[in-house]
Design an enzyme around this catalytic site. Sequence first.
Site, PDB file in Angstrom:
ATOM      1  N   GLY A 122       0.758  -1.278   0.070  1.00  0.00           N
ATOM      2  CA  GLY A 122       0.024  -0.004   0.072  1.00  0.00           C
ATOM      3  C   GLY A 122       0.828   1.298   0.172  1.00  0.00           C
ATOM      4  O   GLY A 122       0.653   2.284  -0.914  1.00  0.00           O
ATOM      5  N   ASP A 172       4.984  -3.120   7.186  1.00  0.00           N
ATOM      6  CA  ASP A 172       3.684  -3.169   8.217  1.00  0.00           C
ATOM      7  C   ASP A 172       3.885  -3.942   9.449  1.00  0.00           C
ATOM      8  O   ASP A 172       2.992  -4.219   9.974  1.00  0.00           O
ATOM      9  CB  ASP A 172       2.352  -3.862   7.202  1.00  0.00           C
ATOM     10  N   CYS A 196      -3.983  -4.987   8.454  1.00  0.00           N
ATOM     11  CA  CYS A 196      -5.031  -4.562   7.571  1.00  0.00           C
ATOM     12  C   CYS A 196      -6.096  -5.747   7.194  1.00  0.00           C
ATOM     13  O   CYS A 196      -7.251  -5.259   7.277  1.00  0.00           O
ATOM     14  CB  CYS A 196      -4.738  -4.134   6.193  1.00  0.00           C
TER      15      CYS A 196
END
Length: 257
Positions: free
Chosen positions: A38, A127, A186
């Site tokens: 992302g 992440d 996520c």
Amino acid sequence: MNDSQLLRYSRHILLDEIGIEGQQKLLAARALVIGAGGLGSPAAMYLASAGVGHITLVDNDTVDLTNLQRQIAHTTERVGQPKAESARLTLQRINPETAVTALVERVDDARLAELVAQADVVLDCTDNFATRHAVNRACVAGNKPLVSGAVIRFDGQISVFDPRGGGQPCYSCLFPQDQKFEDVACSTMGVFAPLVGVVGAMQAAEALKLLMGVGASLAGRLMMLDGLNMEWTSIGVSRNDACPVCAAQKIKGESTC
């Protein structure tokens, strides 16, 4: 620069702060982007479009259908392909003059040290805290600027950790590596798609500024975005003199003088 490059980058060259000299710095620069998801998608795409000479993408994951809601470097046709390779194809279509190296691997400390040593700027688009701390340690040891971003749900943050400035904090000063932080994914918490674009684009902007030596970076500041209410908050970040990463590195450097 040739005529084609002068035309391609003309809108940069028109800026007094950049000009031909600044654009030439970008053409000669090497950026390391860790994570092609992302954040890494928009960050790498803007680095390529801006003319960064060489971009190394590192990601050991493959494109999944659930990624396509926000990871704009990938397409439906590339589901199942390595993200690094998929992103490389996208960057080459944006700017075929940019050399792109795609590394489909999970890098350990030794490999990170090798890759960081080859880069002029590092973008952490990962992440999880373990990888972020590993990247931070490599950047501090290699004396390379680090642009760090993160997004979850409707919240984003970005900062720059630049060991070249002297007295600047590192990532571990802000998030001590000996403290327990819960990684939130996520896949369980969700993420508002445009926010990774906002933060990823800002990472590219900070990286480009660092490469050209223009403006003031976010070193010593943490920018936080509340995307639900569209409010930015900026807080100062101080160096921790007892930080086991950057303080220890300073002592090591002093002892070898």
